[in-house]
Design a protein around this motif. Structure first.
Motif, PDB file in Angstrom:
ATOM      1  N   SER A   1       0.945  -1.049  -0.182  1.00 17.19           N
ATOM      2  CA  SER A   1       0.070   0.092  -0.072  1.00 17.19           C
ATOM      3  C   SER A   1       0.907   1.386   0.008  1.00 17.19           C
ATOM      4  O   SER A   1       1.985   1.184   0.576  1.00 17.19           O
ATOM      5  CB  SER A   1      -0.769   0.067   1.398  1.00 17.19           C
ATOM      6  OG  SER A   1      -1.755  -0.946   0.996  1.00 17.19           O
ATOM      7  N   HIS A   2       0.484   2.392  -0.756  1.00 19.54           N
ATOM      8  CA  HIS A   2       1.282   3.604  -0.970  1.00 19.54           C
ATOM      9  C   HIS A   2       1.312   4.225   0.553  1.00 19.54           C
ATOM     10  O   HIS A   2      -0.001   4.145   1.228  1.00 19.54           O
ATOM     11  CB  HIS A   2       0.601   4.486  -2.018  1.00 19.54           C
ATOM     12  CG  HIS A   2       1.334   5.675  -2.130  1.00 19.54           C
ATOM     13  ND1 HIS A   2       2.582   5.795  -2.415  1.00 19.54           N
ATOM     14  CD2 HIS A   2       0.568   7.020  -1.749  1.00 19.54           C
ATOM     15  CE1 HIS A   2       2.790   7.215  -2.530  1.00 19.54           C
ATOM     16  NE2 HIS A   2       1.627   7.831  -2.057  1.00 19.54           N
ATOM     17  N   ASN A   3       2.289   4.797   0.929  1.00 19.85           N
ATOM     18  CA  ASN A   3       2.422   5.478   2.405  1.00 19.85           C
ATOM     19  C   ASN A   3       2.142   4.535   3.329  1.00 19.85           C
ATOM     20  O   ASN A   3       1.779   5.097   4.428  1.00 19.85           O
ATOM     21  CB  ASN A   3       1.389   6.783   2.318  1.00 19.85           C
ATOM     22  CG  ASN A   3       1.951   7.926   1.444  1.00 19.85           C
ATOM     23  OD1 ASN A   3       3.040   7.794   1.262  1.00 19.85           O
ATOM     24  ND2 ASN A   3       1.064   8.876   1.045  1.00 19.85           N
ATOM     25  N   LEU A   4       2.683   3.422   3.421  1.00 21.40           N
ATOM     26  CA  LEU A   4       2.399   2.615   4.473  1.00 21.40           C
ATOM     27  C   LEU A   4       3.647   1.706   4.455  1.00 21.40           C
ATOM     28  O   LEU A   4       4.103   1.018   3.566  1.00 21.40           O
ATOM     29  CB  LEU A   4       1.063   1.513   4.232  1.00 21.40           C
ATOM     30  CG  LEU A   4       0.897   0.477   5.405  1.00 21.40           C
ATOM     31  CD1 LEU A   4       0.298   1.272   6.574  1.00 21.40           C
ATOM     32  CD2 LEU A   4      -0.078  -0.456   4.789  1.00 21.40           C
TER      33      LEU A   4
ATOM     34  N   ALA B   1      -3.883  10.944   4.017  1.00 21.11           N
ATOM     35  CA  ALA B   1      -3.909  12.505   4.716  1.00 21.11           C
ATOM     36  C   ALA B   1      -5.150  12.590   4.877  1.00 21.11           C
ATOM     37  O   ALA B   1      -5.948  13.025   3.735  1.00 21.11           O
ATOM     38  CB  ALA B   1      -2.727  13.151   4.014  1.00 21.11           C
ATOM     39  N   ARG B   2      -5.610  13.255   6.002  1.00 19.12           N
ATOM     40  CA  ARG B   2      -6.684  14.032   6.240  1.00 19.12           C
ATOM     41  C   ARG B   2      -6.709  15.063   6.159  1.00 19.12           C
ATOM     42  O   ARG B   2      -5.438  15.901   6.517  1.00 19.12           O
ATOM     43  CB  ARG B   2      -7.259  13.419   7.644  1.00 19.12           C
ATOM     44  CG  ARG B   2      -7.507  11.902   7.983  1.00 19.12           C
ATOM     45  CD  ARG B   2      -8.010  11.699   9.289  1.00 19.12           C
ATOM     46  NE  ARG B   2      -8.021  10.221   9.411  1.00 19.12           N
ATOM     47  CZ  ARG B   2      -7.622   9.609  10.483  1.00 19.12           C
ATOM     48  NH1 ARG B   2      -7.179  10.181  11.530  1.00 19.12           N
ATOM     49  NH2 ARG B   2      -7.940   7.968  10.991  1.00 19.12           N
TER      50      ARG B   2
ATOM     51  N   GLY C   1      -8.118   4.639   3.665  1.00 22.62           N
ATOM     52  CA  GLY C   1      -7.775   5.431   2.611  1.00 22.62           C
ATOM     53  C   GLY C   1      -6.382   5.232   1.895  1.00 22.62           C
ATOM     54  O   GLY C   1      -6.054   6.007   1.182  1.00 22.62           O
ATOM     55  N   PHE C   2      -5.708   4.269   2.438  1.00 20.05           N
ATOM     56  CA  PHE C   2      -4.402   3.836   1.847  1.00 20.05           C
ATOM     57  C   PHE C   2      -4.716   3.404   0.390  1.00 20.05           C
ATOM     58  O   PHE C   2      -5.686   2.533   0.277  1.00 20.05           O
ATOM     59  CB  PHE C   2      -3.588   2.741   2.656  1.00 20.05           C
ATOM     60  CG  PHE C   2      -3.266   3.292   3.856  1.00 20.05           C
ATOM     61  CD1 PHE C   2      -1.539   3.850   4.027  1.00 20.05           C
ATOM     62  CD2 PHE C   2      -3.950   3.287   5.121  1.00 20.05           C
ATOM     63  CE1 PHE C   2      -1.517   4.500   4.981  1.00 20.05           C
ATOM     64  CE2 PHE C   2      -3.117   3.860   6.208  1.00 20.05           C
ATOM     65  CZ  PHE C   2      -2.118   4.372   6.205  1.00 20.05           C
ATOM     66  N   TYR C   3      -3.939   3.908  -0.426  1.00 25.65           N
ATOM     67  CA  TYR C   3      -4.077   3.326  -1.932  1.00 25.65           C
ATOM     68  C   TYR C   3      -3.390   1.935  -2.007  1.00 25.65           C
ATOM     69  O   TYR C   3      -2.112   1.853  -1.950  1.00 25.65           O
ATOM     70  CB  TYR C   3      -3.546   4.047  -2.928  1.00 25.65           C
ATOM     71  CG  TYR C   3      -3.481   3.632  -4.372  1.00 25.65           C
ATOM     72  CD1 TYR C   3      -5.018   3.608  -4.964  1.00 25.65           C
ATOM     73  CD2 TYR C   3      -2.305   3.182  -4.923  1.00 25.65           C
ATOM     74  CE1 TYR C   3      -4.747   3.105  -6.291  1.00 25.65           C
ATOM     75  CE2 TYR C   3      -2.445   2.833  -6.425  1.00 25.65           C
ATOM     76  CZ  TYR C   3      -3.597   2.569  -6.734  1.00 25.65           C
ATOM     77  OH  TYR C   3      -3.626   2.453  -8.093  1.00 25.65           O
ATOM     78  N   ARG C   4      -3.948   0.880  -2.412  1.00 25.31           N
ATOM     79  CA  ARG C   4      -3.298  -0.399  -2.868  1.00 25.31           C
ATOM     80  C   ARG C   4      -2.581  -0.501  -4.058  1.00 25.31           C
ATOM     81  O   ARG C   4      -3.433  -0.568  -5.063  1.00 25.31           O
ATOM     82  CB  ARG C   4      -4.240  -1.770  -2.494  1.00 25.31           C
ATOM     83  CG  ARG C   4      -3.708  -3.008  -2.657  1.00 25.31           C
ATOM     84  CD  ARG C   4      -4.541  -4.025  -2.390  1.00 25.31           C
ATOM     85  NE  ARG C   4      -4.325  -4.584  -0.960  1.00 25.31           N
ATOM     86  CZ  ARG C   4      -5.268  -5.109  -0.037  1.00 25.31           C
ATOM     87  NH1 ARG C   4      -6.279  -5.795  -0.436  1.00 25.31           N
ATOM     88  NH2 ARG C   4      -4.814  -5.410   1.017  1.00 25.31           N
TER      89      ARG C   4
ATOM     90  N   PHE D   1      -4.203  10.105  -5.022  1.00 27.21           N
ATOM     91  CA  PHE D   1      -3.791   9.067  -3.949  1.00 27.21           C
ATOM     92  C   PHE D   1      -2.173   9.328  -3.465  1.00 27.21           C
ATOM     93  O   PHE D   1      -1.832   8.708  -2.335  1.00 27.21           O
ATOM     94  CB  PHE D   1      -3.867   7.825  -4.217  1.00 27.21           C
ATOM     95  CG  PHE D   1      -5.348   7.191  -4.385  1.00 27.21           C
ATOM     96  CD1 PHE D   1      -6.118   7.089  -3.049  1.00 27.21           C
ATOM     97  CD2 PHE D   1      -5.956   7.045  -5.601  1.00 27.21           C
ATOM     98  CE1 PHE D   1      -7.502   6.613  -3.391  1.00 27.21           C
ATOM     99  CE2 PHE D   1      -7.086   6.813  -5.733  1.00 27.21           C
ATOM    100  CZ  PHE D   1      -8.112   6.581  -4.573  1.00 27.21           C
ATOM    101  N   ARG D   2      -1.542  10.514  -4.069  1.00 23.30           N
ATOM    102  CA  ARG D   2      -0.201  10.711  -3.729  1.00 23.30           C
ATOM    103  C   ARG D   2       0.020  10.968  -2.331  1.00 23.30           C
ATOM    104  O   ARG D   2       0.855  10.512  -1.627  1.00 23.30           O
ATOM    105  CB  ARG D   2       0.202  11.784  -4.541  1.00 23.30           C
ATOM    106  CG  ARG D   2       0.608  11.306  -5.956  1.00 23.30           C
ATOM    107  CD  ARG D   2       1.397  11.946  -6.547  1.00 23.30           C
ATOM    108  NE  ARG D   2       2.680  12.029  -5.747  1.00 23.30           N
ATOM    109  CZ  ARG D   2       3.790  12.762  -6.542  1.00 23.30           C
ATOM    110  NH1 ARG D   2       3.922  13.197  -7.808  1.00 23.30           N
ATOM    111  NH2 ARG D   2       4.872  12.790  -5.888  1.00 23.30           N
TER     112      ARG D   2
END
Length: 99
Positions: free
Chosen positions: A3-6, A69-70, A49-52, A64-65
């Motif tokens: 996942s992106h940003n994970l 983030a909220r 909301g993480f992008y897979r 989704f970059r």
């Protein structure tokens, strides 16, 4: 799937938890994962909301970059201070009104 940003960090002896950070790396929330199955964790990550990504090197769509983030909370507009019935006087020459 990644996942992106994970980022996964294995800490021997520590209970697993998901730590959500702000864009300034300030801790926002900790979610314990000990009692969750892999499927439940994957669902949680998706709900947050993480992008897979399909593969680790797959491009991330622009929208989704910075996900998940909220948005920065908006503060209510400042209100005029309540007056106690006193009237303000004009500052005397040489006096600092901000002191």
């Amino acid at each position: 799937p990644p996942s992106h940003n994970l980022e996964l960090k294995h800490l021997p002896g520590a209970d697993p938890e998901l730590v959500l950070l702000s864009h300034r790396y300030e801790e926002l929330e900790r979610i314990p994962l000990s009692d969750m199955t892999r499927q439940e964790i994957n669902q949680l990550v998706q709900e947050l909301g993480f992008y897979r990504k399909e593969t680790p090197d797959a491009p991330v769509p622009e929208e989704f970059r910075f996900a998940p983030a909220r948005p920065v909370p908006t503060l209510p507009p400042p209100q005029a201070p309540a007056t106690s019935g006193k009237t303000l006087r004009e500052p005397v020459e040489g006096e600092h009104p901000d002191l």
